[in-house]
Design an enzyme around this catalytic site. Structure first.
Site, PDB file in Angstrom:
ATOM      1  N   HIS A   1      79.734  46.942 118.363  1.00  0.00           N
ATOM      2  CA  HIS A   1      78.791  46.146 119.152  1.00  0.00           C
ATOM      3  C   HIS A   1      79.485  45.363 120.261  1.00  0.00           C
ATOM      4  O   HIS A   1      79.054  44.259 120.608  1.00  0.00           O
ATOM      5  CB  HIS A   1      78.016  45.191 118.246  1.00  0.00           C
ATOM      6  CG  HIS A   1      77.047  45.894 117.350  1.00  0.00           C
ATOM      7  ND1 HIS A   1      75.906  46.501 117.826  1.00  0.00           N
ATOM      8  CD2 HIS A   1      77.064  46.099 116.005  1.00  0.00           C
ATOM      9  CE1 HIS A   1      75.255  47.043 116.813  1.00  0.00           C
ATOM     10  NE2 HIS A   1      75.934  46.826 115.709  1.00  0.00           N
TER      11      HIS A   1
ATOM     12  N   GLU B   1      73.744  50.455 106.164  1.00  0.00           N
ATOM     13  CA  GLU B   1      72.949  49.628 107.067  1.00  0.00           C
ATOM     14  C   GLU B   1      71.495  50.034 107.208  1.00  0.00           C
ATOM     15  O   GLU B   1      70.811  49.521 108.085  1.00  0.00           O
ATOM     16  CB  GLU B   1      73.569  49.670 108.471  1.00  0.00           C
ATOM     17  CG  GLU B   1      75.009  49.264 108.528  1.00  0.00           C
ATOM     18  CD  GLU B   1      75.520  49.214 109.931  1.00  0.00           C
ATOM     19  OE1 GLU B   1      75.196  48.238 110.637  1.00  0.00           O
ATOM     20  OE2 GLU B   1      76.241  50.148 110.323  1.00  0.00           O
TER      21      GLU B   1
ATOM     22  N   ASP C   1      70.772  45.371 110.360  1.00  0.00           N
ATOM     23  CA  ASP C   1      70.241  46.727 110.498  1.00  0.00           C
ATOM     24  C   ASP C   1      69.364  47.105 109.316  1.00  0.00           C
ATOM     25  O   ASP C   1      68.368  47.808 109.475  1.00  0.00           O
ATOM     26  CB  ASP C   1      71.376  47.739 110.679  1.00  0.00           C
ATOM     27  CG  ASP C   1      71.926  47.758 112.093  1.00  0.00           C
ATOM     28  OD1 ASP C   1      71.184  47.384 113.013  1.00  0.00           O
ATOM     29  OD2 ASP C   1      73.090  48.145 112.273  1.00  0.00           O
TER      30      ASP C   1
END
Length: 182
Positions: free
Chosen positions: A32, A137, A165
């Protein structure tokens, strides 16, 4: 219990500060952030200088991403979006040299002291030192959790849950305390 923060910037000073603050490890987040392979080297050096365990979360499960990190000498790889036993098997295969896996062998990398290490010792040491953090996730990963855990336990891997997530996969983005997420 060990505690460590996620790192989202490419500054070795941050790694040193984390070590000096007394944390046990730091997770460098390549998933990310815009951090790339070239950003890792100074972070690895800073972590080694301050005896801080570094974990790198790769952007995705791919042989190339694991190889780049492992060849640099990183021994802890966090693999995002692990959904099934095949994902776990690929991660293990790409993180381990034969006969335990399928990792490509190059002696002229930092992890092998740029060919100054005995090749057999390098392979053996690497296979015993590398650890995976398998990040579950989403609902598919949760549905397959018993299989993921069984395979992870066979190679001393850790399973990590990505609550944000997971919350999104249950239709409650960001609500990590929703009953179905918990």
């Amino acid at each position: 219990m060990e505690i460590g923060p996620f790192v989202k910037c490419p500054h070795p000073e941050m790694i040193e500060a984390i070590a000096l603050a007394g944390f046990d490890f730091a997770v460098v987040d390549m998933e990310h952030t815009p951090l790339g392979p070239r950003d890792l080297y100074p972070l690895v050096l800073a972590a080694e200088c301050r005896n801080l365990q570094l974990i790198v979360r790769v952007p995705e499960l791919s042989e190339a991403h694991l190889k780049w990190c492992l060849d640099l000498g990183i021994k802890r790889i966090q693999v995002p979006h692990v959904r099934c036993d095949e994902d776990v098997k690929h991660a293990i295969a790409w993180a381990q040299f034969a006969p335990d896996g399928e990792r490509g062998l190059c002696r002229f990398v930092r992890a092998a002291n740029f060919s100054n290490s005995n090749v057999n010792a390098y392979v053996t040491q690497s296979n015993s030192a590398v650890r995976l953090v398998l990040q579950v996730e989403d609902r598919a990963g949760l549905d397959n959790l018993p299989h993921i855990i069984a395979i992870a336990a066979s190679v001393d891997a850790v399973v990590f849950f990505g609550p944000y997530d997971i919350s999104a996969s249950f239709g409650t983005p960001g609500n990590v305390t929703a009953p179905q997420v918990v």
